[in-house]
Design a protein around this motif. Structure first.
Motif, short mmCIF file in Angstrom:
data_model
loop_
_atom_site.label_atom_id
_atom_site.label_comp_id
_atom_site.label_asym_id
_atom_site.label_seq_id
_atom_site.Cartn_x
_atom_site.Cartn_y
_atom_site.Cartn_z
N TYR A 1 13.74 17.24 45.85
CA TYR A 1 14.47 17.07 44.58
C TYR A 1 14.41 18.34 43.73
O TYR A 1 14.10 18.30 42.54
N LEU B 1 15.90 18.47 40.38
CA LEU B 1 15.33 17.52 39.42
C LEU B 1 13.86 17.83 39.10
O LEU B 1 13.11 16.95 38.71
N CYS C 1 10.80 12.00 40.87
CA CYS C 1 10.94 13.43 40.62
C CYS C 1 10.33 13.77 39.27
O CYS C 1 10.06 12.90 38.45
N ASP D 1 11.63 15.17 36.66
CA ASP D 1 12.47 14.91 35.49
C ASP D 1 12.23 13.53 34.88
O ASP D 1 12.39 13.35 33.67
#
Length: 133
Positions: free
Chosen positions: A47, A50, A111, A113
């Motif tokens: 990811y 992200l 992830c 984020d």
């Protein structure tokens, strides 16, 4: 999950899943179960758009409960019959559990984020909404 023999170890089972990650650390995740091993993993190659991967892998060892099947039954409502007539109802299938020791692995794959939000939901799910016999 995996059925385990007497010689099998929870640490070996969870290591099969976490050994490929270099940035991992064993953590104390919960005291809900007496035999639990948890890892927090950060993986930059996942990811990437992200913020990278942020995973948790929790291994749990459980023996067969004293009264197996009680927490695994599906709740069911009785169908409405025709008043004044004999009504026949069919019992639902009973569910049961393997008699010996079992290993479970529960994983949060998230992830960076949304790490804080997903971890909060995961902890609530793990501590309040999942029962592992």
């Amino acid at each position: 999950m995996k059925t385990a023999n007497d010689n099998d170890k929870l640490s070996d089972y969870i290591n099969n899943f976490v050994s490929k990650y270099s940035n991992k650390k064993q953590i104390s995740f919960s005291d809900k179960y007496d035999k639990i091993i948890a890892y927090e993993i950060q993986e930059k190659s996942m990811y990437q758009n992200l913020g990278g991967g942020h995973l948790y892998m929790i291994g749990i060892e459980r023996n067969a409960p004293k009264y197996p099947g009680l927490l695994l039954e599906n709740p069911a409502t009785m169908p409405k019959g025709i008043p004044g007539q004999v009504n026949y109802y069919r019992a639902t299938d009973s569910q049961d559990r393997f008699k010996g020791k079992m290993f479970y692995l529960i994983m949060l794959d998230s992830c960076e984020d949304i790490h804080e939000q997903s971890l909060a939901v995961f902890k609530t799910l793990f501590n309040s909404q999942i029962i592992i016999e």
